[in-house]
Design a protein around this motif. Sequence first.
Motif, PDB file in Angstrom:
ATOM      1  N   LEU A 133      49.317  10.353 -17.272  1.00 23.81           N
ATOM      2  CA  LEU A 133      50.286  11.427 -17.038  1.00 23.81           C
ATOM      3  C   LEU A 133      50.727  11.453 -15.578  1.00 23.81           C
ATOM      4  O   LEU A 133      51.903  11.640 -15.275  1.00 23.81           O
ATOM      5  CB  LEU A 133      49.685  12.780 -17.438  1.00 23.81           C
ATOM      6  N   VAL A 176      54.175  13.284 -14.898  1.00 26.08           N
ATOM      7  CA  VAL A 176      54.090  14.495 -15.711  1.00 26.08           C
ATOM      8  C   VAL A 176      52.942  15.345 -15.184  1.00 26.08           C
ATOM      9  O   VAL A 176      51.800  14.889 -15.097  1.00 26.08           O
ATOM     10  CB  VAL A 176      53.839  14.148 -17.195  1.00 26.08           C
ATOM     11  N   PRO A 231      50.558  18.325 -15.959  1.00 26.49           N
ATOM     12  CA  PRO A 231      50.125  19.205 -17.049  1.00 26.49           C
ATOM     13  C   PRO A 231      50.101  20.662 -16.598  1.00 26.49           C
ATOM     14  O   PRO A 231      49.659  20.976 -15.497  1.00 26.49           O
ATOM     15  CB  PRO A 231      48.711  18.720 -17.376  1.00 26.49           C
ATOM     16  N   ILE A 264      53.174   7.301 -23.359  1.00 20.94           N
ATOM     17  CA  ILE A 264      53.416   8.037 -22.112  1.00 20.94           C
ATOM     18  C   ILE A 264      54.020   7.122 -21.057  1.00 20.94           C
ATOM     19  O   ILE A 264      54.958   7.492 -20.356  1.00 20.94           O
ATOM     20  CB  ILE A 264      52.117   8.686 -21.603  1.00 20.94           C
TER      21      ILE A 264
END
Length: 112
Positions: free
Chosen positions: A75, A80, A82, A108
């Motif tokens: 991620l 990205v 979270p 991802i």
Amino acid sequence: MTGFQALATGTAALQDLDPYRFPAALIDGQPESASTAGAFMDTGDYLLPAPDPASRLSAPLAPADRRRLELHAALTTAGVTPLPGDLDAIEALCTLDDTTHAVLRRWINHTM
């Protein structure tokens, strides 16, 4: 603007620099006395030595913990962040098997 234009040099250009963003800049016509990281340390502070690889613990991670680290790394690599509510979903995804988790990371990272 044509060709190469030299930047302004000398004390006039250095005085325009923000001393918080450029700590080595001239302040009041004098260079800052503390220009290294060690000079900003207090008297009781000291640099920690580099870790010794031989002294690391050899306890392996649980598979769910390893998958959680790999998912957070994927991620982060994808840019990205979270959100706090996403941590429960990440926890649930980490309980899946390694094959499913590898596919999830591939999705991802958009790799084939």
